[in-house]
Design an enzyme around this catalytic site. Structure first.
Site, PDB file in Angstrom:
ATOM      1  N   ASP A  45       0.838  -1.200   0.000  1.00 11.96           N
ATOM      2  CA  ASP A  45       0.000   0.000   0.000  1.00 11.96           C
ATOM      3  C   ASP A  45       0.878   1.258   0.000  1.00 11.96           C
ATOM      4  O   ASP A  45       0.370   2.378  -0.031  1.00 11.96           O
ATOM      5  CB  ASP A  45      -1.013  -0.010   1.161  1.00 11.96           C
ATOM      6  CG  ASP A  45      -0.357  -0.106   2.509  1.00 11.96           C
ATOM      7  OD1 ASP A  45       0.882  -0.209   2.589  1.00 11.96           O
ATOM      8  OD2 ASP A  45      -1.095  -0.082   3.524  1.00 11.96           O
ATOM      9  N   SER A  46       2.212   1.057  -0.024  1.00 12.18           N
ATOM     10  CA  SER A  46       3.125   2.176  -0.257  1.00 12.18           C
ATOM     11  C   SER A  46       2.879   2.753  -1.657  1.00 12.18           C
ATOM     12  O   SER A  46       3.387   3.831  -1.975  1.00 12.18           O
ATOM     13  CB  SER A  46       4.581   1.730  -0.105  1.00 12.18           C
ATOM     14  OG  SER A  46       4.819   0.542  -0.845  1.00 12.18           O
ATOM     15  N   GLU A  84       9.023  -4.201  10.457  1.00 11.62           N
ATOM     16  CA  GLU A  84       9.466  -2.900   9.929  1.00 11.62           C
ATOM     17  C   GLU A  84      10.045  -2.014  11.030  1.00 11.62           C
ATOM     18  O   GLU A  84       9.405  -1.798  12.072  1.00 11.62           O
ATOM     19  CB  GLU A  84       8.276  -2.194   9.229  1.00 11.62           C
ATOM     20  CG  GLU A  84       8.694  -0.863   8.619  1.00 11.62           C
ATOM     21  CD  GLU A  84       7.701  -0.294   7.612  1.00 11.62           C
ATOM     22  OE1 GLU A  84       6.725  -0.992   7.244  1.00 11.62           O
ATOM     23  OE2 GLU A  84       7.903   0.865   7.198  1.00 11.62           O
ATOM     24  N   GLU A 124      -1.632  -5.490   8.504  1.00 12.09           N
ATOM     25  CA  GLU A 124      -0.852  -4.943   9.619  1.00 12.09           C
ATOM     26  C   GLU A 124      -1.549  -5.223  10.946  1.00 12.09           C
ATOM     27  O   GLU A 124      -2.780  -5.138  11.031  1.00 12.09           O
ATOM     28  CB  GLU A 124      -0.699  -3.425   9.448  1.00 12.09           C
ATOM     29  CG  GLU A 124       0.103  -3.056   8.201  1.00 12.09           C
ATOM     30  CD  GLU A 124       0.293  -1.550   8.029  1.00 12.09           C
ATOM     31  OE1 GLU A 124      -0.126  -0.769   8.918  1.00 12.09           O
ATOM     32  OE2 GLU A 124       0.869  -1.158   6.988  1.00 12.09           O
ATOM     33  N   ASP A 162      -1.185  -6.028  -0.346  1.00 13.98           N
ATOM     34  CA  ASP A 162      -1.613  -5.440   0.928  1.00 13.98           C
ATOM     35  C   ASP A 162      -3.120  -5.218   0.965  1.00 13.98           C
ATOM     36  O   ASP A 162      -3.693  -4.676   0.005  1.00 13.98           O
ATOM     37  CB  ASP A 162      -0.949  -4.065   1.118  1.00 13.98           C
ATOM     38  CG  ASP A 162       0.310  -4.130   1.954  1.00 13.98           C
ATOM     39  OD1 ASP A 162       0.468  -5.084   2.741  1.00 13.98           O
ATOM     40  OD2 ASP A 162       1.143  -3.204   1.820  1.00 13.98           O
ATOM     41  N   LYS A 178      -1.480  -9.345   2.684  1.00 14.54           N
ATOM     42  CA  LYS A 178      -0.740  -8.920   3.879  1.00 14.54           C
ATOM     43  C   LYS A 178      -1.603  -7.953   4.673  1.00 14.54           C
ATOM     44  O   LYS A 178      -2.321  -7.144   4.080  1.00 14.54           O
ATOM     45  CB  LYS A 178       0.598  -8.281   3.493  1.00 14.54           C
ATOM     46  CG  LYS A 178       1.378  -7.756   4.696  1.00 14.54           C
ATOM     47  CD  LYS A 178       2.824  -7.452   4.355  1.00 14.54           C
ATOM     48  CE  LYS A 178       3.071  -6.110   3.730  1.00 14.54           C
ATOM     49  NZ  LYS A 178       2.646  -4.937   4.523  1.00 14.54           N
TER      50      LYS A 178
HETATM   51  O1  KIV Z   1       3.523  -1.158   1.640  1.00 13.78           O
HETATM   52  C1  KIV Z   1       4.705  -1.534   1.648  1.00 13.78           C
HETATM   53  O2  KIV Z   1       5.489  -1.250   0.739  1.00 13.78           O
HETATM   54  C2  KIV Z   1       5.147  -2.332   2.777  1.00 13.78           C
HETATM   55  C3  KIV Z   1       6.630  -2.548   2.902  1.00 13.78           C
HETATM   56  C4  KIV Z   1       7.267  -1.342   3.444  1.00 13.78           C
HETATM   57  C5  KIV Z   1       6.938  -3.750   3.714  1.00 13.78           C
HETATM   58  O3  KIV Z   1       4.372  -2.755   3.558  1.00 13.78           O
END
Ligand code: KIV
Length: 271
Positions: A51-52, A189, A122, A90, A120
């Site tokens: 989600d980056s 992280e 969090e 994510d 994924k």
């Molecule tokens: O969203 C992302 O890129 C991440 C990484 C920083 C692990 O979760």
């Protein structure tokens, strides 16, 4: 021969075997078809459609605004390019925190509409029920502990997490909860290297670090940071392998000059 050289497709089972054989796992983010094709052909083990994307693709300050539909767009573009790597997408903020039923329907949309191999999420104890419910539908789940950017407004800053004993013990407990719930791996992280090593040792599943030291089971970086496309973001954990920002800037400036001077196209570049 190393496992990563033998396999034609990376699965969650391959990652587990790599941990057992103490082979490090290489993971990277990608958000589009062209970049995913390059990183897959380079031999990466895991591609994270993180989600980056909210930051590096859409220009938001945090990962909070990105939507499920946007993640599905990025995820499906990546999946179309990939032949070997495991693709993890994510679950974005607001699509799983409400309750486990909502979490499952978001995970199902990701799997059905992108063709990815895993999701994924969090969090620790608070997402246990959702992890179990998603897994019961046959969807592999990866956890994410330490600095969890979707909770940035709770933390207040992006500084290193779990430096004190209380938070460090909680992180270890959360890691065990996620493993017991059935996660196939966990991203750690921005935590002290010593804690990263302890968590990796504690778990049977792979712990993949980003700013969690070298004694974890693998590493992940955001591709725009690694290639130096983003140039203002310089955390200590980041190794830049290139300065694409300058290279692209220079190339585009040369192109502009060529167009203005009627140097492009030349005779060979026209019909
Ligand atoms: O969203 C992302 O890129 C991440 C990484 C920083 C692990 O979760």
């Amino acid at each position: 021969m190393s496992l990563h050289k033998q396999v034609r497709r990376v699965t969650t089972h391959v990652l587990s075997a790599m941990k057992q054989k103490k082979e490090k796992i290489a993971m990277i983010t990608a958000y589009d078809y062209s970049m995913a094709k390059i990183v897959d052909q380079a031999g990466i083990d895991v591609i994270l459609v993180g989600d980056s994307a909210s930051n590096v693709m859409a220009g938001h300050e945090t990962t909070i605004p990105i939507t499920l539909n946007e993640m599905i767009y990025h995820g499906s573009s990546v999946v179309r390019a990939v032949e070997r790597a495991l693709v993890v997408v994510d679950l974005p903020f607001g699509t799983y925190q409400g309750n486990s039923k909502e979490a499952l329907s978001s995970a199902i949309r990701i799997m059905k509409e992108t063709g990815a191999h895993a999701v994924k999420m969090e969090g620790g104890r608070e997402i246990k029920e959702s992890v179990e419910r998603i897994l019961s539908a046959g969807i592999p789940v990866m956890g994410h502990l330490g600095l969890t950017p979707q909770s940035i407004h709770k933390f207040g800053t992006y500084v290193v997490r779990a430096k004190d004993e209380g938070e460090s013990n909680k992180l270890k407990e959360d890691a065990r909860i996620l493993e017991d719930a059935g996660c196939f791996g966990i991203v750690l992280e921005k935590i002290p290297a010593k804690l990263g090593a302890e968590v990796a040792k504690l778990l049977k599943i792979p712990a993949i670090g980003i700013g969690a030291g070298s004694d974890v089971d693998g590493q992940v970086l955001v591709i725009h940071d690694l290639l130096g496309i983003t140039h203002e973001f310089s955390p200590r954990f980041l190794r830049r392998y290139h300065n694409l920002y300058q290279e692209i800037l220079g190339s585009v400036q040369t192109y502009i000059t060529d167009v203005r001077n009627v140097d492009f196209p030349n005779e060979k570049e026209q019909y």
